[in-house]
Design a protein around this motif. Structure first.
Motif, PDB file in Angstrom:
ATOM      1  N   GLN A  23       0.972  -1.452  -0.261  1.00 36.05           N
ATOM      2  CA  GLN A  23      -0.495  -0.081   0.449  1.00 36.05           C
ATOM      3  C   GLN A  23       1.042   0.952  -0.198  1.00 36.05           C
ATOM      4  OE1 GLN A  23      -3.722  -0.137  -0.396  1.00 36.05           O
ATOM      5  NE2 GLN A  23      -3.013   2.415  -0.570  1.00 36.05           N
ATOM      6  N   LYS A  24       1.971   1.307   0.593  1.00 35.36           N
ATOM      7  CA  LYS A  24       3.123   2.408   0.369  1.00 35.36           C
ATOM      8  C   LYS A  24       3.309   2.241  -0.469  1.00 35.36           C
ATOM      9  CE  LYS A  24       4.931   2.250   5.474  1.00 35.36           C
ATOM     10  NZ  LYS A  24       5.518   2.392   6.394  1.00 35.36           N
ATOM     11  N   TYR A  25       3.832   1.648  -0.992  1.00 39.57           N
ATOM     12  CA  TYR A  25       3.878   2.247  -2.163  1.00 39.57           C
ATOM     13  C   TYR A  25       3.730   1.835  -3.356  1.00 39.57           C
ATOM     14  CZ  TYR A  25       9.067  -0.292  -1.636  1.00 39.57           C
ATOM     15  OH  TYR A  25      10.194  -0.890  -0.865  1.00 39.57           O
ATOM     16  N   SER A  26       2.067   1.702  -3.728  1.00 33.85           N
ATOM     17  CA  SER A  26       0.905   1.848  -4.510  1.00 33.85           C
ATOM     18  C   SER A  26       0.688   3.415  -3.934  1.00 33.85           C
ATOM     19  CB  SER A  26      -0.125   1.079  -3.903  1.00 33.85           C
ATOM     20  OG  SER A  26       0.065   0.160  -4.448  1.00 33.85           O
ATOM     21  N   ASP A  27       1.045   3.946  -3.660  1.00 29.52           N
ATOM     22  CA  ASP A  27       0.845   5.213  -2.552  1.00 29.52           C
ATOM     23  C   ASP A  27       1.871   6.344  -2.749  1.00 29.52           C
ATOM     24  OD1 ASP A  27      -2.184   4.577  -1.206  1.00 29.52           O
ATOM     25  OD2 ASP A  27      -0.635   4.350   1.098  1.00 29.52           O
ATOM     26  N   PHE A  28       2.686   5.335  -2.951  1.00 30.50           N
ATOM     27  CA  PHE A  28       3.797   6.707  -3.473  1.00 30.50           C
ATOM     28  C   PHE A  28       4.022   6.926  -4.622  1.00 30.50           C
ATOM     29  CE2 PHE A  28       8.368   6.728  -5.589  1.00 30.50           C
ATOM     30  CZ  PHE A  28       8.862   8.110  -5.098  1.00 30.50           C
ATOM     31  N   ILE A  29       3.131   5.763  -5.965  1.00 30.25           N
ATOM     32  CA  ILE A  29       3.100   5.779  -6.912  1.00 30.25           C
ATOM     33  C   ILE A  29       2.226   7.092  -7.221  1.00 30.25           C
ATOM     34  CG2 ILE A  29       2.829   4.639  -9.217  1.00 30.25           C
ATOM     35  CD1 ILE A  29       4.432   2.478  -8.208  1.00 30.25           C
ATOM     36  N   ASN A  30       1.284   6.646  -6.537  1.00 29.83           N
ATOM     37  CA  ASN A  30      -0.177   7.032  -7.633  1.00 29.83           C
ATOM     38  C   ASN A  30      -0.293   8.512  -6.678  1.00 29.83           C
ATOM     39  OD1 ASN A  30      -1.494   5.258  -8.540  1.00 29.83           O
ATOM     40  ND2 ASN A  30      -2.105   4.080  -6.380  1.00 29.83           N
ATOM     41  N   GLU A  31       0.413   8.895  -5.605  1.00 29.67           N
ATOM     42  CA  GLU A  31       0.110  10.207  -5.500  1.00 29.67           C
ATOM     43  C   GLU A  31       1.239  11.510  -5.568  1.00 29.67           C
ATOM     44  OE1 GLU A  31      -0.811   9.748  -1.204  1.00 29.67           O
ATOM     45  OE2 GLU A  31      -2.396   8.896  -1.359  1.00 29.67           O
ATOM     46  N   LYS A  32       2.359  10.997  -5.754  1.00 30.46           N
ATOM     47  CA  LYS A  32       4.032  11.192  -5.896  1.00 30.46           C
ATOM     48  C   LYS A  32       4.100  11.342  -7.630  1.00 30.46           C
ATOM     49  CE  LYS A  32       7.766  13.310  -5.219  1.00 30.46           C
ATOM     50  NZ  LYS A  32       7.545  14.500  -6.473  1.00 30.46           N
ATOM     51  N   LEU A  33       4.688  10.115  -8.201  1.00 31.28           N
ATOM     52  CA  LEU A  33       4.710   9.708  -9.044  1.00 31.28           C
ATOM     53  C   LEU A  33       3.825  10.040 -10.266  1.00 31.28           C
ATOM     54  CD1 LEU A  33       7.293   6.806  -8.615  1.00 31.28           C
ATOM     55  CD2 LEU A  33       8.107   9.228  -8.539  1.00 31.28           C
ATOM     56  N   GLU A  34       3.300   9.882 -10.241  1.00 28.53           N
ATOM     57  CA  GLU A  34       1.872   9.442 -11.558  1.00 28.53           C
ATOM     58  C   GLU A  34       1.457  11.573 -11.858  1.00 28.53           C
ATOM     59  OE1 GLU A  34      -1.446   7.553 -11.167  1.00 28.53           O
ATOM     60  OE2 GLU A  34      -0.153   5.277 -11.962  1.00 28.53           O
ATOM     61  N   PRO A  35       1.488  12.361 -10.754  1.00 29.60           N
ATOM     62  CA  PRO A  35       0.984  13.608 -10.471  1.00 29.60           C
ATOM     63  C   PRO A  35       1.878  14.316 -10.571  1.00 29.60           C
ATOM     64  CG  PRO A  35      -0.200  12.504  -7.971  1.00 29.60           C
ATOM     65  CD  PRO A  35       0.863  11.563  -8.866  1.00 29.60           C
ATOM     66  N   ASP A  36       3.636  13.916 -10.552  1.00 28.43           N
ATOM     67  CA  ASP A  36       4.290  14.706 -10.894  1.00 28.43           C
ATOM     68  C   ASP A  36       4.483  14.034 -13.040  1.00 28.43           C
ATOM     69  OD1 ASP A  36       5.429  15.020  -9.123  1.00 28.43           O
ATOM     70  OD2 ASP A  36       6.914  13.863  -8.893  1.00 28.43           O
ATOM     71  N   LEU A  37       4.061  13.128 -13.025  1.00 28.52           N
ATOM     72  CA  LEU A  37       4.757  12.572 -14.415  1.00 28.52           C
ATOM     73  C   LEU A  37       3.036  13.610 -16.117  1.00 28.52           C
ATOM     74  CD1 LEU A  37       5.125  11.008 -16.754  1.00 28.52           C
ATOM     75  CD2 LEU A  37       3.645   8.844 -16.259  1.00 28.52           C
ATOM     76  N   LYS A  38       2.228  13.233 -14.574  1.00 25.04           N
ATOM     77  CA  LYS A  38       1.043  14.007 -15.595  1.00 25.04           C
ATOM     78  C   LYS A  38       1.033  15.877 -15.318  1.00 25.04           C
ATOM     79  CE  LYS A  38      -3.789  15.926 -15.475  1.00 25.04           C
ATOM     80  NZ  LYS A  38      -5.538  15.419 -14.192  1.00 25.04           N
ATOM     81  N   LYS A  39       2.094  16.687 -14.197  1.00 26.31           N
ATOM     82  CA  LYS A  39       2.057  17.665 -14.815  1.00 26.31           C
ATOM     83  C   LYS A  39       3.002  17.786 -15.607  1.00 26.31           C
ATOM     84  CE  LYS A  39       5.160  21.278 -11.377  1.00 26.31           C
ATOM     85  NZ  LYS A  39       5.396  21.479 -10.655  1.00 26.31           N
ATOM     86  N   VAL A  40       4.454  16.905 -15.867  1.00 32.56           N
ATOM     87  CA  VAL A  40       5.021  16.803 -17.009  1.00 32.56           C
ATOM     88  C   VAL A  40       4.909  16.669 -18.369  1.00 32.56           C
ATOM     89  CG1 VAL A  40       7.331  15.760 -17.623  1.00 32.56           C
ATOM     90  CG2 VAL A  40       7.292  16.256 -15.066  1.00 32.56           C
TER      91      VAL A  40
END
Length: 156
Positions: A23-40
């Motif tokens: 769940q921690k890894y999933s949260d990291f991906i969903n809350e940090k990496l994917e929004p960063d990807l979308k923004k870029v």
């Protein structure tokens, strides 16, 4: 948006501490990496839109030169596809958006040169954002891969 899809795994067969880590890894991906990807990717798309506008202007400049127009009657988009007629009595000078809300009067040749340089700069910036997006995608894949590898080790 080109998003890395998570592997489909039933985590309910694993102990609660493993489920918590997943769940921690999933949260990291969903809350940090994917929004960063979308923004870029949005930043890159904005740059491509602006590049398109400069290239349209370059096409208009070429049309003015090719047809040797000294004056011009055209339609201007004021936004939201609301067009108005416009008359340009002298096409030897145009106003070009040079950034930061400033518009500069230029000859057609100066505008052509400026547009070429501006587009080159914007291409480099778009490429930088593409590289950033690729790095973020790689991180997402790496996190999913590490997660799956650790789960396979637990199964053995």
């Amino acid at each position: 948006m080109d998003v890395v899809k998570p592997p489909q795994v039933d985590f309910s067969k694993y102990p609660p501490e493993i489920q918590s880590a997943v769940q921690k890894y999933s949260d990291f991906i969903n809350e940090k990496l994917e929004p960063d990807l979308k923004k870029v990717l949005e930043l890159r798309d904005t740059i491509y839109t602006r590049m398109s506008e400069y290239l349209k202007l370059k096409t208009h400049i070429d049309t003015i030169r090719t047809h040797e127009l000294e004056e011009l009657e055209t339609k201007i988009d004021l936004g939201s596809d609301f067009f108005v007629k416009a008359f340009v009595p002298d096409t030897s000078y145009i106003y070009v958006n040079v950034g930061f809300g400033f518009h500069l009067q230029m000859t057609l040749k100066e505008a052509d040169t400026f547009i070429d340089e501006k587009v080159k700069h914007m291409e480099k910036l778009a490429d930088k954002h593409t590289e950033e997006a690729n790095e973020i995608r790689a991180k997402i894949k790496m996190v999913y891969g590490a997660l799956m590898e650790s789960l396979n080790l637990i199964d053995k």
